[in-house]
Design a protein around this motif. Structure first.
Motif, PDB file in Angstrom:
ATOM      1  N   GLN A   2       0.805  -1.324  -0.045  1.00  0.00           N
ATOM      2  CA  GLN A   2      -0.004   0.047  -0.077  1.00  0.00           C
ATOM      3  C   GLN A   2       0.783   1.209   0.234  1.00  0.00           C
ATOM      4  O   GLN A   2       1.554   1.566   1.056  1.00  0.00           O
ATOM      5  CB  GLN A   2      -0.897   0.129   1.227  1.00  0.00           C
ATOM      6  CG  GLN A   2      -2.026   0.987   1.319  1.00  0.00           C
ATOM      7  CD  GLN A   2      -3.082   0.680   0.060  1.00  0.00           C
ATOM      8  OE1 GLN A   2      -3.297  -0.403  -0.275  1.00  0.00           O
ATOM      9  NE2 GLN A   2      -3.811   1.879  -0.275  1.00  0.00           N
ATOM     10  N   PHE A  89     -10.952  10.417   0.099  1.00  0.00           N
ATOM     11  CA  PHE A  89      -9.590   9.711  -0.291  1.00  0.00           C
ATOM     12  C   PHE A  89      -8.436  10.671  -0.689  1.00  0.00           C
ATOM     13  O   PHE A  89      -8.676  11.559  -1.266  1.00  0.00           O
ATOM     14  CB  PHE A  89      -9.819   8.866  -1.501  1.00  0.00           C
ATOM     15  CG  PHE A  89     -11.155   7.837  -1.259  1.00  0.00           C
ATOM     16  CD1 PHE A  89     -12.405   7.990  -1.586  1.00  0.00           C
ATOM     17  CD2 PHE A  89     -10.507   6.548  -0.882  1.00  0.00           C
ATOM     18  CE1 PHE A  89     -13.046   7.004  -1.307  1.00  0.00           C
ATOM     19  CE2 PHE A  89     -11.446   5.807  -0.782  1.00  0.00           C
ATOM     20  CZ  PHE A  89     -12.737   5.897  -1.098  1.00  0.00           C
ATOM     21  N   PHE A 105      -4.407   5.468  -4.822  1.00  0.00           N
ATOM     22  CA  PHE A 105      -5.669   5.964  -3.739  1.00  0.00           C
ATOM     23  C   PHE A 105      -5.331   5.340  -2.540  1.00  0.00           C
ATOM     24  O   PHE A 105      -4.925   4.211  -2.476  1.00  0.00           O
ATOM     25  CB  PHE A 105      -6.920   5.684  -4.266  1.00  0.00           C
ATOM     26  CG  PHE A 105      -7.636   6.911  -5.236  1.00  0.00           C
ATOM     27  CD1 PHE A 105      -7.208   6.527  -6.659  1.00  0.00           C
ATOM     28  CD2 PHE A 105      -8.260   7.836  -5.002  1.00  0.00           C
ATOM     29  CE1 PHE A 105      -7.687   7.483  -7.708  1.00  0.00           C
ATOM     30  CE2 PHE A 105      -8.808   8.742  -6.084  1.00  0.00           C
ATOM     31  CZ  PHE A 105      -8.357   8.434  -7.259  1.00  0.00           C
ATOM     32  N   GLY A 106      -5.659   6.190  -1.298  1.00  0.00           N
ATOM     33  CA  GLY A 106      -5.522   5.263  -0.167  1.00  0.00           C
ATOM     34  C   GLY A 106      -6.940   5.023   0.140  1.00  0.00           C
ATOM     35  O   GLY A 106      -7.588   4.773  -0.836  1.00  0.00           O
ATOM     36  N   THR A 107      -7.106   4.192   1.316  1.00  0.00           N
ATOM     37  CA  THR A 107      -8.229   3.240   1.528  1.00  0.00           C
ATOM     38  C   THR A 107      -9.541   4.206   1.843  1.00  0.00           C
ATOM     39  O   THR A 107     -10.663   3.674   1.981  1.00  0.00           O
ATOM     40  CB  THR A 107      -8.130   2.319   2.583  1.00  0.00           C
ATOM     41  OG1 THR A 107      -7.434   2.777   3.702  1.00  0.00           O
ATOM     42  CG2 THR A 107      -7.138   1.188   1.860  1.00  0.00           C
ATOM     43  N   GLY A 108      -9.371   5.443   2.465  1.00  0.00           N
ATOM     44  CA  GLY A 108     -10.290   6.390   2.855  1.00  0.00           C
ATOM     45  C   GLY A 108     -10.553   6.684   4.067  1.00  0.00           C
ATOM     46  O   GLY A 108     -10.170   5.717   4.963  1.00  0.00           O
TER      47      GLY A 108
ATOM     48  N   GLN B  38     -13.975  -0.132  -6.485  1.00  0.00           N
ATOM     49  CA  GLN B  38     -13.819  -0.126  -5.185  1.00  0.00           C
ATOM     50  C   GLN B  38     -14.723  -1.282  -4.465  1.00  0.00           C
ATOM     51  O   GLN B  38     -15.813  -1.548  -4.539  1.00  0.00           O
ATOM     52  CB  GLN B  38     -14.375   1.211  -4.606  1.00  0.00           C
ATOM     53  CG  GLN B  38     -14.483   1.338  -3.238  1.00  0.00           C
ATOM     54  CD  GLN B  38     -15.296   2.631  -2.555  1.00  0.00           C
ATOM     55  OE1 GLN B  38     -16.067   3.228  -3.449  1.00  0.00           O
ATOM     56  NE2 GLN B  38     -14.780   2.973  -1.374  1.00  0.00           N
ATOM     57  N   ARG B  42     -12.722  -1.094   1.050  1.00  0.00           N
ATOM     58  CA  ARG B  42     -11.510  -1.184   0.472  1.00  0.00           C
ATOM     59  C   ARG B  42     -11.430   0.550  -0.359  1.00  0.00           C
ATOM     60  O   ARG B  42     -12.341   0.888  -0.779  1.00  0.00           O
ATOM     61  CB  ARG B  42     -10.917  -2.177  -0.539  1.00  0.00           C
ATOM     62  CG  ARG B  42     -11.372  -3.399   0.397  1.00  0.00           C
ATOM     63  CD  ARG B  42     -10.391  -4.747  -0.574  1.00  0.00           C
ATOM     64  NE  ARG B  42      -9.152  -4.515  -0.646  1.00  0.00           N
ATOM     65  CZ  ARG B  42      -8.329  -5.382  -1.413  1.00  0.00           C
ATOM     66  NH1 ARG B  42      -8.925  -6.383  -1.812  1.00  0.00           N
ATOM     67  NH2 ARG B  42      -6.952  -5.298  -1.625  1.00  0.00           N
ATOM     68  N   GLY B  43     -10.212   0.752  -0.682  1.00  0.00           N
ATOM     69  CA  GLY B  43      -9.884   1.924  -1.706  1.00  0.00           C
ATOM     70  C   GLY B  43     -10.295   1.724  -3.061  1.00  0.00           C
ATOM     71  O   GLY B  43     -10.508   0.668  -3.346  1.00  0.00           O
ATOM     72  N   LEU B  44     -10.086   2.388  -3.786  1.00  0.00           N
ATOM     73  CA  LEU B  44     -10.122   2.736  -5.371  1.00  0.00           C
ATOM     74  C   LEU B  44      -8.858   1.904  -6.013  1.00  0.00           C
ATOM     75  O   LEU B  44      -7.737   2.435  -5.711  1.00  0.00           O
ATOM     76  CB  LEU B  44     -10.067   4.084  -5.775  1.00  0.00           C
ATOM     77  CG  LEU B  44     -11.278   4.860  -5.285  1.00  0.00           C
ATOM     78  CD1 LEU B  44     -11.341   6.182  -5.666  1.00  0.00           C
ATOM     79  CD2 LEU B  44     -12.609   4.070  -5.499  1.00  0.00           C
TER      80      LEU B  44
END
Lengths: 115, 113
Positions: A2, A89, A105-108, B38, B42-44
């Motif tokens: 990640q 995000f 992108f991060g996981t939010g 998505q 989880r993220g994108l």
């Protein structure tokens, strides 16, 4: 692996106070960063971005700070409003062979503003 | 102004059935086009991107494919859906410029049963 991490899956903030969302990255080749806001069942909406040559960018209630040495960026929302409740995000990108903007992108982080 | 259209909004398909999701962009020419997914919690995840007609790059090995038959049309397909294909699929476009933000469509919620 990640490369963009948002370690807080959720955050609750009182209306009118400051919301601070954090993001860390590992790839030193990233040279621009963006924040997106997403409501349920909708696509993400672009909020604000920052280039690696800057350490701060401001747009109305939204300010993004970048600390390159720490590989860390944050989004500040002041004052927080109920409509800010959404998933945020963090995304990072860098020039590729084709000049193509591929974002990681991060996981939010789910932000909830408490009235 | 530029707009992006993605359809359908929701889709329920049985395992083994084919898939076709379509995305079109208006108000710009020769955009970069993307398909993201998505998964729940989880993220994108970037699935495919395209810098021009007929030019498709795949980011992850999978059961899906993408095509760009016209400048502003991007299609995501599968010949046989798997349960693991369930998720929220997002189409996006950007300009050919470093730092240009992606602009997303409203997404398709795919449930494979």
């Amino acid at each position: 692996d990640q490369q963009v991490k948002q370690n807080s899956p959720s955050l609750s903030v009182q209306e009118g106070r400051i919301s601070i969302l954090n993001c860390d990255y590992t790839n030193s080749m990233f040279d621009y960063f963006l924040w997106y806001k997403k409501y349920p069942a909708e696509g993400p909406t672009f909020l604000i971005s920052i280039s690696s040559i800057k350490d701060k960018n401001e747009d109305g209630r939204f300010t993004v700070f970048l600390n390159k040495s720490a590989k860390h960026l944050s989004l500040h929302i002041v004052p927080s409003q109920p409509g800010d409740s959404a998933v945020y995000f963090c995304a990072a990108g860098g020039e590729t062979n084709f000049g193509n903007e591929k974002l990681t992108f991060g996981t939010g982080t789910r932000l909830t503003i408490i009235p | 102004s530029q707009t992006i259209h993605q359809w359908p909004a929701t889709l329920v398909q049985p395992v083994g059935s084919p898939l076709s999701l379509e995305c079109t962009v208006e108000g710009t020419s020769n955009p970069n086009l993307y398909w993201y997914r998505q998964a729940a919690g989880r993220g994108l995840q970037l699935l495919f991107y395209s810098v021009g007609i007929g030019q498709i790059s795949s980011e992850v090995p999978q059961n899906l494919s993408a095509s760009r038959p016209q400048d502003r049309q991007f299609i995501l397909s599968s010949k046989k859906l798997l349960l693991s294909d369930s998720g929220f699929y997002l189409c996006a476009w950007s300009l050919h410029r470093v730092g240009s933000p992606l602009h997303f469509g409203n997404g398709t919620r795919l449930t494979v049963t």
